[in-house]
Design a protein around this motif. Structure first.
Motif, PDB file in Angstrom:
ATOM      1  N   ALA A 177      18.832   4.614 -28.819  1.00 34.26           N
ATOM      2  CA  ALA A 177      18.291   5.868 -28.241  1.00 34.26           C
ATOM      3  C   ALA A 177      16.593   6.068 -28.922  1.00 34.26           C
ATOM      4  N   ILE A 178      16.358   5.884 -30.223  1.00 38.12           N
ATOM      5  CA  ILE A 178      14.960   5.981 -30.649  1.00 38.12           C
ATOM      6  C   ILE A 178      14.076   5.236 -29.854  1.00 38.12           C
ATOM      7  N   PRO A 179      14.281   4.099 -29.762  1.00 38.39           N
ATOM      8  CA  PRO A 179      12.900   3.138 -28.858  1.00 38.39           C
ATOM      9  C   PRO A 179      12.940   3.829 -27.673  1.00 38.39           C
ATOM     10  N   LEU A 180      14.249   3.977 -26.962  1.00 38.78           N
ATOM     11  CA  LEU A 180      14.528   4.209 -25.627  1.00 38.78           C
ATOM     12  C   LEU A 180      13.501   5.458 -25.221  1.00 38.78           C
ATOM     13  N   LEU A 181      13.748   6.524 -26.273  1.00 39.42           N
ATOM     14  CA  LEU A 181      13.059   7.689 -25.655  1.00 39.42           C
ATOM     15  C   LEU A 181      11.685   7.662 -25.995  1.00 39.42           C
ATOM     16  N   TYR A 229       1.145  -2.445 -12.150  1.00 39.47           N
ATOM     17  CA  TYR A 229       2.047  -3.042 -13.043  1.00 39.47           C
ATOM     18  C   TYR A 229       3.231  -2.074 -13.575  1.00 39.47           C
ATOM     19  N   LEU A 230       2.734  -0.788 -13.644  1.00 42.03           N
ATOM     20  CA  LEU A 230       3.493   0.069 -14.463  1.00 42.03           C
ATOM     21  C   LEU A 230       4.894   0.306 -13.724  1.00 42.03           C
ATOM     22  N   GLN A 231       5.148   0.409 -12.297  1.00 46.62           N
ATOM     23  CA  GLN A 231       6.044   0.637 -11.767  1.00 46.62           C
ATOM     24  C   GLN A 231       7.003  -0.627 -11.909  1.00 46.62           C
ATOM     25  N   PRO A 232       6.669  -1.754 -11.466  1.00 42.40           N
ATOM     26  CA  PRO A 232       7.609  -2.763 -11.474  1.00 42.40           C
ATOM     27  C   PRO A 232       8.254  -3.101 -13.047  1.00 42.40           C
ATOM     28  N   VAL A 233       7.311  -2.931 -13.992  1.00 45.31           N
ATOM     29  CA  VAL A 233       7.788  -2.815 -15.310  1.00 45.31           C
ATOM     30  C   VAL A 233       8.737  -2.072 -15.655  1.00 45.31           C
ATOM     31  N   ALA A 234       8.373  -0.792 -15.249  1.00 41.96           N
ATOM     32  CA  ALA A 234       9.420   0.185 -15.608  1.00 41.96           C
ATOM     33  C   ALA A 234      10.701   0.050 -14.926  1.00 41.96           C
ATOM     34  N   ILE A 235      10.708  -0.358 -13.780  1.00 45.21           N
ATOM     35  CA  ILE A 235      12.136  -0.782 -13.084  1.00 45.21           C
ATOM     36  C   ILE A 235      12.874  -1.949 -13.825  1.00 45.21           C
ATOM     37  N   SER A 236      12.093  -2.973 -13.951  1.00 41.35           N
ATOM     38  CA  SER A 236      12.763  -4.046 -14.611  1.00 41.35           C
ATOM     39  C   SER A 236      13.269  -3.532 -16.164  1.00 41.35           C
ATOM     40  N   PHE A 237      12.348  -2.746 -16.909  1.00 35.64           N
ATOM     41  CA  PHE A 237      12.867  -2.213 -18.143  1.00 35.64           C
ATOM     42  C   PHE A 237      14.314  -1.288 -18.222  1.00 35.64           C
ATOM     43  N   GLY A 238      14.077  -0.492 -16.826  1.00 38.59           N
ATOM     44  CA  GLY A 238      15.397   0.433 -16.698  1.00 38.59           C
ATOM     45  C   GLY A 238      16.620  -0.319 -16.612  1.00 38.59           C
ATOM     46  N   ILE A 239      16.403  -1.475 -15.954  1.00 35.77           N
ATOM     47  CA  ILE A 239      17.526  -2.314 -15.463  1.00 35.77           C
ATOM     48  C   ILE A 239      18.000  -2.777 -17.035  1.00 35.77           C
ATOM     49  N   GLY A 240      17.087  -3.245 -17.639  1.00 33.59           N
ATOM     50  CA  GLY A 240      17.595  -3.835 -18.920  1.00 33.59           C
ATOM     51  C   GLY A 240      18.261  -2.988 -19.829  1.00 33.59           C
ATOM     52  N   ALA A 241      17.661  -1.520 -19.755  1.00 33.49           N
ATOM     53  CA  ALA A 241      18.058  -0.751 -20.792  1.00 33.49           C
ATOM     54  C   ALA A 241      19.401  -0.116 -20.322  1.00 33.49           C
ATOM     55  N   GLY A 242      19.832  -0.223 -19.072  1.00 37.71           N
ATOM     56  CA  GLY A 242      21.033   0.154 -18.589  1.00 37.71           C
ATOM     57  C   GLY A 242      22.057  -0.759 -19.210  1.00 37.71           C
ATOM     58  N   ILE A 243      21.713  -2.148 -19.013  1.00 35.26           N
ATOM     59  CA  ILE A 243      22.524  -3.011 -19.674  1.00 35.26           C
ATOM     60  C   ILE A 243      22.877  -2.720 -20.968  1.00 35.26           C
TER      61      ILE A 243
END
Length: 287
Positions: A177-181, A229-243
Motif C-alpha cells: 500500500a505504501i509505494p502504491l499510494l 507515455y504517461l497513460q500507457p505506463v499507468a495502464i501497464s502499472f495498474g495491471i501489474g499492481a492488480g496482480i
C-alpha cells in the motif's frame, strides 16, 4: 472478585475449547512473537518490492516501444514542421536502435530549416546515461525478482500441524500500500502538471539531461512527446499492481500446501524429562 476469577479462567476456557494447541502462555511467548514479527516484516518487504517491480516492468515495456515514440514525434515534431516525415522516421529508428543496443553510437542525421542538426557532446553523454538505465533495467528487475523469491521461501513454509499460514497477509498489504499510494500520487501529479514532474525526474534521476529549451537539439524532444507515455505506463502499472494485490489469494493456500509437504516438524514437549527431574529432585529432598 468475580471479574478477576473470570479473567483467570480464560486460559482454562481456551484449552477446553481448542485443546493444548491454544495456550495463551505459548501464543504470546517471546519466541512466538518474534517469529510473527519476522514474518510480518518479511511479507512487508515482499509487497513493497513487488509494487516497485510492477513499476519497473511497466516502464521497461513502454520506454522502447516504437509506436509510442513515433506517435509523439509525428504529433509534436513533424506536424509542427520541425522535421520532415522521412527525417522523423530515421530519427525514431536511430534513437531506439541506440537505446536497445542495436547501434553503439547515437548520431541522428536530421535537418531543421535546411541545416543538419549538430548533437552537443553533453547531450550525447545524457543519451548514454539513458541507455545505461535501459541496459541495467533487466538486471535490476531480475535481481528484485530473485530477492522476492528468497523472501517468499522464508515465509511460505511453516510448522506442520499449525492452523495458521506462516504468510502474513497484513504485512504484505501494508508493504504494497505504501509505494502504491505514493505512485498513484505521482501519477496524479503527472496528469495535472507533467512539465514539473518531468523536471523533477531529470533532477533526481538524470541530472545530466537538463538543457535549455532554446538549444536546437531540444526541438526534437519536446516535453509533449514524453507526456504521451504517461497513460500507457499507468495502464501497464495498474495491471501489474492488480496482480500484486490479488497474489495473496494464491500465496495463502500455497503456503498451506508447502507447509504440509515440506514444513518443519513441531517441537516436541519435554514433559517426560521435566517429570523425571521433578521426581529426582523430590527423592533427593526426601533423602
Amino acid at each position: 472478585m468475580a471479574q478477576d476469577e473470570r479473567l483467570g479462567n480464560i486460559p482454562d476456557t481456551l484449552k477446553d475449547r481448542f485443546g493444548e494447541k491454544i495456550d495463551p502462555s505459548k501464543v504470546f511467548s517471546e519466541g512466538n512473537l518474534k517469529k510473527k514479527r519476522g514474518a510480518f516484516w518479511t511479507c512487508f518487504l515482499i509487497g513493497l518490492l513487488l509494487v516497485l517491480l510492477s513499476l519497473g516492468v511497466a516502464l521497461g515495456l513502454n520506454v522502447t516501444r516504437v509506436d509510442l515514440l513515433k506517435q509523439g514525434v509525428d504529433t509534436h515534431v513533424v506536424a509542427t514542421g520541425i522535421l520532415s516525415q522521412s527525417d522523423a522516421d530515421a530519427f525514431v529508428t536511430d534513437t531506439l536502435d541506440y537505446l536497445t543496443g542495436i547501434k553503439s553510437l547515437w548520431e541522428p542525421a536530421v535537418t531543421i530549416g535546411g541545416f543538419r542538426v549538430g548533437v552537443p557532446e553533453a547531450f550525447k553523454a545524457h543519451m548514454a546515461t539513458v541507455k545505461g538505465w535501459v541496459d541495467s533495467a533487466k538486471a535490476i528487475l531480475l535481481a528484485g525478482a530473485a530477492i522476492v523469491l528468497l523472501l517468499l521461501s522464508r515465509v511460505l513454509v511453516g510448522v506442520k500441524g499449525s492452523r495458521r499460514s506462516p504468510f502474513s497477509v497484513g504485512g504484505y498489504y501494508l508493504g504494497a500500500a505504501i509505494p502504491l499510494l505514493l505512485l498513484v500520487g505521482v501519477g496524479v501529479w503527472g496528469y495535472l502538471d507533467f512539465d514539473s514532474l518531468w523536471a523533477w525526474v531529470h533532477t533526481v534521476f538524470i541530472p545530466d539531461g537538463i538543457f535549455s529549451a532554446t538549444e536546437q537539439i531540444m526541438q526534437l524532444f519536446p516535453v509533449e512527446v514524453f507526456s504521451g507515455y504517461l497513460q500507457p505506463v499507468a495502464i501497464s502499472f495498474g495491471i501489474g499492481a492488480g496482480i500484486v494485490l490479488a497474489l495473496p489469494l494464491l500465496l495463502w493456500p500455497l503456503s498451506k500446501l508447502l507447509t504440509a509437504l515440506f514444513g518443519k516438524a513441531p517441537a516436541r514437549r519435554r514433559t517426560g524429562s521435566r517429570t523425571a527431574k521433578r521426581t529426582t529432585g523430590s527423592r533427593s529432598s526426601r533423602s
